[in-house]
Motif scaffolding. Structure first.
Motif, mmCIF file in Angstrom:
data_model
loop_
_atom_site.group_PDB
_atom_site.id
_atom_site.type_symbol
_atom_site.label_atom_id
_atom_site.label_comp_id
_atom_site.label_asym_id
_atom_site.label_seq_id
_atom_site.Cartn_x
_atom_site.Cartn_y
_atom_site.Cartn_z
ATOM 1 N N THR A 73 63.689 32.187 -14.886
ATOM 2 C CA THR A 73 63.656 33.642 -14.750
ATOM 3 C C THR A 73 64.613 34.264 -15.754
ATOM 4 O OG1 THR A 73 63.119 33.610 -12.400
ATOM 5 C CG2 THR A 73 64.167 35.582 -13.219
ATOM 6 N N ARG A 94 61.680 43.433 -3.584
ATOM 7 C CA ARG A 94 60.673 42.659 -2.857
ATOM 8 C C ARG A 94 59.521 42.249 -3.760
ATOM 9 N NH1 ARG A 94 55.942 43.762 -0.278
ATOM 10 N NH2 ARG A 94 56.146 45.989 -0.669
ATOM 11 N N GLY A 97 59.527 39.033 -6.059
ATOM 12 C CA GLY A 97 59.243 37.698 -5.567
ATOM 13 C C GLY A 97 57.825 37.234 -5.801
ATOM 14 N N LYS A 98 56.961 38.109 -6.291
ATOM 15 C CA LYS A 98 55.554 37.753 -6.455
ATOM 16 C C LYS A 98 55.229 37.212 -7.843
ATOM 17 C CE LYS A 98 53.795 40.973 -2.971
ATOM 18 N NZ LYS A 98 52.870 42.077 -2.677
ATOM 19 N N HIS A 102 55.507 33.541 -5.134
ATOM 20 C CA HIS A 102 56.307 33.300 -3.940
ATOM 21 C C HIS A 102 56.175 34.502 -3.010
ATOM 22 C CE1 HIS A 102 59.130 30.436 -6.356
ATOM 23 N NE2 HIS A 102 57.980 29.886 -6.063
ATOM 24 N N GLN A 103 56.187 34.273 -1.736
ATOM 25 C CA GLN A 103 56.107 35.347 -0.755
ATOM 26 C C GLN A 103 57.294 35.233 0.210
ATOM 27 O OE1 GLN A 103 53.840 37.708 -0.824
ATOM 28 N NE2 GLN A 103 52.460 36.901 -2.363
ATOM 29 N N PRO A 104 58.522 35.426 -0.268
ATOM 30 C CA PRO A 104 59.667 35.209 0.594
ATOM 31 C C PRO A 104 59.812 36.230 1.707
ATOM 32 C CG PRO A 104 60.370 35.935 -1.580
ATOM 33 C CD PRO A 104 58.888 35.813 -1.617
ATOM 34 N N ALA A 109 64.512 39.851 0.844
ATOM 35 C CA ALA A 109 64.844 41.004 0.005
ATOM 36 C C ALA A 109 66.034 41.758 0.592
ATOM 37 C CB ALA A 109 63.639 41.921 -0.124
ATOM 38 N N ARG A 141 66.601 41.298 -7.865
ATOM 39 C CA ARG A 141 65.187 41.056 -8.187
ATOM 40 C C ARG A 141 65.018 39.688 -8.861
ATOM 41 N NH1 ARG A 141 60.327 43.816 -9.249
ATOM 42 N NH2 ARG A 141 59.193 43.010 -11.041
ATOM 43 N N MET A 144 65.135 36.890 -6.422
ATOM 44 C CA MET A 144 63.921 36.765 -5.607
ATOM 45 C C MET A 144 62.952 35.738 -6.177
ATOM 46 S SD MET A 144 63.531 38.575 -2.779
ATOM 47 C CE MET A 144 61.800 38.948 -2.564
ATOM 48 N N GLN A 145 63.082 35.450 -7.472
ATOM 49 C CA GLN A 145 62.181 34.472 -8.091
ATOM 50 C C GLN A 145 62.445 33.065 -7.588
ATOM 51 O OE1 GLN A 145 59.797 35.405 -10.074
ATOM 52 N NE2 GLN A 145 60.349 37.516 -10.484
ATOM 53 N N GLN A 146 63.662 32.797 -7.150
ATOM 54 C CA GLN A 146 64.036 31.489 -6.599
ATOM 55 C C GLN A 146 63.734 30.347 -7.567
ATOM 56 O OE1 GLN A 146 62.007 31.435 -2.763
ATOM 57 N NE2 GLN A 146 63.729 32.490 -1.800
#
Length: 231
Positions: A73, A94, A97-98, A102-104, A109, A141, A144-146
Motif C-alpha cells: 500500500t 471505510r 478497505g475495498k 477486503h471487507q473489514p 474503520a 485509510r 485499512m488495506q491490511q
C-alpha cells in the motif's frame, strides 16, 4: 493489531527509471526487513515519490527487479487527494478497505480512526479538515488495506510537531506488529533517530544504514536537507 503473517519484507535490486532522457532513479538496491520502520530522505526532486511507485509497481521499471510476497500500500501525498469530494471521514477510511477486496467492516474503520485520534471527527466532511487531520485520515485509510508493506509519501510534511509525533507513534506500532514501513521525507534532523534505518536518496542511494551510521557517513547532509524531519 496482530502480527502480519507471510511478510518477508521487500527487496529491490539495480532498479533504474528514466523520464525522457533524464535518469530519475539510478541503480537502486535496497532491502526492507519485516517489522522495521525506515526513513527515505532526500531533497525535493531526489526521486523519492518515483521510487515508492516503482516499489509498488505503479510505475514500470526500466531495469532491475523488486521482490515482495505481500501486497503493498502507498499512502499518497496529501496534495494528490481531492479533499472536496463529498464524503465523510468515516466513509473515506471505510472505503479504503475495498481496494484489495477486503471487507473489514465498520468496526475496524472505527478502531483505526480512534488510533489516529480522529474518532470525534468521523462524520466531518473532508473539506472541513485541517492539514494534520487530513494526514491522520490518510494513514487510517492506508492501514485499512491490511498489507504487509506500507510506503508513506511525505506523511509528515507541513504539519505541526504534535501531529508528526502521533503519526510516528502509530507507524512504530505497525512496525512492532510486523508490518514493513518506508517513510519518505525531504527533511533531515535529530528525530530520525526514531527510525530503525535511514536511506538517503538523490537519484542514487547515497547512504543506507542506522541513523548514527548515516550521520557519520554524510555529516554535511543536515545543511543540504534542512533542520526538521518527519517525526
Amino acid at each position: 493489531m496482530s502480527t502480519l503473517a507471510n511478510n518477508e519484507g521487500l527487496r529491490a535490486s539495480r532498479v533504474c527509471f528514466s523520464y525522457g532522457n533524464k535518469r530519475i532513479i539510478d541503480n537502486i538496491t535496497l532491502e526492507l526487513k519485516p517489522g522495521t520502520l525506515t526513513a527515505l530522505v532526500g531533497p525535493n526532486g531526489a526521486g523519492k515519490s518515483t521510487l515508492l511507485h516503482l516499489l509498488q509497481g505503479r510505475l514500470q521499471r526500466d531495469s532491475g527487479f523488486v521482490e515482495c510476497n505481500s501486497s503493498i500500500t502507498v499512502m499518497p501525498q496529501r496534495a494528490s487527494i481531492d479533499w472536496t469530494f463529498p464524503i465523510t471521514v468515516f466513509e473515506m477510511v471505510r472505503l479504503g478497505g475495498k481496494t484489495f477486496k477486503h471487507q473489514p467492516g465498520k468496526q475496524i474503520a472505527k478502531q483505526l480512526l480512534m488510533r489516529v485520534g480522529m474518532e470525534q471527527l468521523a462524520q466531518r466532511r473532508l473539506s472541513d479538515l485541517s492539514g494534520g487531520q487530513q494526514q491522520r485520515v490518510l494513514l487510517a485509510r492506508a492501514l485499512m488495506q491490511q498489507t504487509g508493506v506500507l510506503l508513506l509519501d511525505e506523511p509528515c510534511s507541513a504539519i505541526d510537531p504534535p501531529t508528526r509525533e502521533h503519526l510516528l507513534s502509530v507507524m512504530r506500532e505497525q512496525a512492532d506488529a510486523g508490518q514493513t514501513l518506508l517513510v519518505s521525507s525531504h527533511d533531515w534532523g535529530s528525530a530520525l533517530d526514531s527510525y530503525d534505518k535511514v536511506l538517503v536518496l538523490d537519484n542514487k542511494l547515497l547512504a543506507n544504514g542506522t541513523p548514527s551510521e548515516v550521520r557519520e557517513k554524510l555529516s554535511d547532509m543536515t545543511c543540504m536537507m534542512g533542520s526538521h524531519c518527519c517525526g
